[in-house]
Design an enzyme around this catalytic site. Structure first.
Site, PDB file in Angstrom:
ATOM      1  CE1 TYR A  38      14.986  -2.763   8.969  1.00  0.00           C
ATOM      2  CE2 TYR A  38      14.767  -4.086   6.985  1.00  0.00           C
ATOM      3  CZ  TYR A  38      14.376  -3.799   8.274  1.00  0.00           C
ATOM      4  OH  TYR A  38      13.378  -4.533   8.861  1.00  0.00           O
ATOM      5  CD  GLU A  40       4.790  -3.520  13.219  1.00  0.00           C
ATOM      6  OE1 GLU A  40       4.718  -3.433  11.991  1.00  0.00           O
ATOM      7  OE2 GLU A  40       5.577  -2.839  13.913  1.00  0.00           O
ATOM      8  CG  LEU A  70       7.528  -0.342   8.905  1.00  0.00           C
ATOM      9  CD1 LEU A  70       8.545   0.755   9.182  1.00  0.00           C
ATOM     10  CD2 LEU A  70       8.190  -1.501   8.194  1.00  0.00           C
ATOM     11  CE  LYS A 106      11.835  -2.298   6.054  1.00  0.00           C
ATOM     12  NZ  LYS A 106      11.175  -3.335   6.837  1.00  0.00           N
TER      13      LYS A 106
HETATM   14  N1  PDD Z   1       9.765  -6.246   6.964  1.00  0.00           N
HETATM   15  N2  PDD Z   1       6.208  -4.444  10.117  1.00  0.00           N
HETATM   16  C1  PDD Z   1       7.484  -4.818  10.358  1.00  0.00           C
HETATM   17  C2  PDD Z   1       7.994  -4.804  11.764  1.00  0.00           C
HETATM   18  C3  PDD Z   1       8.310  -5.187   9.275  1.00  0.00           C
HETATM   19  O1  PDD Z   1       9.597  -5.528   9.502  1.00  0.00           O
HETATM   20  C4  PDD Z   1       7.773  -5.195   7.953  1.00  0.00           C
HETATM   21  C5  PDD Z   1       8.590  -5.570   6.757  1.00  0.00           C
HETATM   22  C6  PDD Z   1       6.426  -4.822   7.764  1.00  0.00           C
HETATM   23  C7  PDD Z   1       5.795  -4.780   6.402  1.00  0.00           C
HETATM   24  O2  PDD Z   1       6.268  -3.682   5.659  1.00  0.00           O
HETATM   25  P1  PDD Z   1       6.381  -3.703   4.069  1.00  0.00           P
HETATM   26  O3  PDD Z   1       5.020  -4.074   3.543  1.00  0.00           O
HETATM   27  O4  PDD Z   1       6.773  -2.330   3.707  1.00  0.00           O
HETATM   28  O5  PDD Z   1       7.414  -4.745   3.725  1.00  0.00           O
HETATM   29  C8  PDD Z   1       5.693  -4.439   8.874  1.00  0.00           C
HETATM   30  C9  PDD Z   1      10.710  -6.471   5.894  1.00  0.00           C
HETATM   31  C10 PDD Z   1      10.142  -7.190   4.727  1.00  0.00           C
HETATM   32  C11 PDD Z   1      11.956  -7.146   6.469  1.00  0.00           C
HETATM   33  O6  PDD Z   1      12.429  -6.633   7.473  1.00  0.00           O
HETATM   34  O7  PDD Z   1      12.444  -8.115   5.906  1.00  0.00           O
END
Ligand code: PDD
Length: 310
Positions: free
Chosen positions: A53, A199, A223, A167
């Site tokens: 996703y 993270e 991620l 992801k």
């Molecule tokens: N989540 N690490 C994890 C485990 C995440 O689920 C996310 C983002 C990030 C940050 O990635 P980015 O800057 O590309 O959004 C890091 C999204 C926002 C979510 O699952 O809602």
């Protein structure tokens, strides 16, 4: 009549000020109204989490970093040997069309999911290549108050699998961690593995020490956030050393600043981790510089001056 819990979810959306769901969705077939889309129970995303996703930010009705998110979607899909049912350019065009059909003018997100499709339940891949894809848009205001004042975080053991760079839909460990944070009155749960911070449950985590920004390297254990990649660029532009070296849970006590990044949150200062106050509980100077760079890049700098912090 097709049974679905559409009415229930619409009611939830209505009660939640500023979280309105937009009527049109994109699927692997075409555009539909949200309530017209129903997948069988034997859907591999539902049954196995067999899919990937993306969450893309929309500011004032325009996508922010769409290409970067789509590139990552294809990387995630490739890592699990899943074929996205559109060519990249075609998907981007369709997402633009979705935005226009829904007449989006406000701050929102698009949620986009691709799974290995609907087939009789069996673990191994189905013989046929027929992935499911859907994308919908939901209004999502910016987290202005958190960005201004900073947030609290807790620490929790990272029990996830080794492929966190994908992801994927397998978010159970993240869900449990975020729930623990919520129950303890914190905004985010920060994962640690072997004493090192990896993270957040849905964000990347950064520590500032002596004017340098530290964060876990973009290995398979995290991620590689799109916002994280932007922060790296901002650091380069602002001549702030960006050091991709994991820091430990003990380093937190010595931090000058900490912050988190994600698509939905942008850049938010962390002012407390467990009982430890970070820099006396005040957002720091480096974090403020990076927030300003983000606002500039996202075209929010001017508008923000007039925005009220609720
Ligand atoms: N989540 N690490 C994890 C485990 C995440 O689920 C996310 C983002 C990030 C940050 O990635 P980015 O800057 O590309 O959004 C890091 C999204 C926002 C979510 O699952 O809602």
């Amino acid at each position: 009549m097709i049974y679905s819990n559409y009415d229930y979810i619409m009611k939830l959306g209505k009660g939640d000020e500023g979280m309105t769901l937009k009527p049109y969705v994109l699927t692997e077939k075409s555009f539909f109204l949200y309530q017209e889309v129903a997948y069988p129970l034997e859907e591999r995303g539902l049954q196995f989490g067999d899919g990937v996703y993306e969450v893309v930010r929309i500011y004032h009705g325009k996508y922010f970093l769409l290409q970067e998110h789509i590139d990552r979607l294809y990387r995630s899909a490739e890592a699990i040997r899943l074929a996205v049912p559109f060519e990249k350019e075609d998907l981007i065009e369709k997402l633009e069309q979705l935005r226009k059909m829904n007449d989006v003018k406000e701050d929102a997100i698009v949620y986009l999911q691709v799974t290995r499709g609907s087939f009789p339940r069996a673990h191994a891949f189905p013989a046929e290549n027929r992935p499911n894809l859907f994308a919908y848009i939901r209004e999502m205001p910016r987290k202005l108050q958190e960005a201004e004042n900073g947030v609290r975080a807790i620490l929790t053991r990272d029990v996830r699998w080794e492929y966190c760079y994908i992801k994927s839909l397998n978010l159970l460990a993240n869900v449990l961690a975020k729930q623990e944070a919520a129950e303890r009155g914190a905004f985010e749960a920060i994962f640690y593995r072997d004493g090192k911070i990896t993270e957040g449950s849905s964000s990347n985590i950064f520590l500032v020490q002596g004017g340098k920004v530290y964060t876990h390297p973009a290995t398979e254990r995290i991620l590689n956030g799109i916002t994280r990649m932007k922060v790296k660029q901002f650091c380069d532009l602002l001549h702030i050393p960006f050091i991709e070296e994991a820091f430990s849970t003990e380093d937190i006590a010595k931090a000058d600043e900490m912050f988190l990044t994600s698509t939905t949150a942008s850049i938010i200062p962390i002012i407390q981790v467990e009982e430890q106050l970070i820099a006396g509980g005040k957002p720091g100077e480096v974090t403020r510089k990076l927030q300003a760079a983000y606002e500039e890049a996202a075209g929010l700098a001017m508008k923000n001056k007039n925005a009220s912090c609720k």
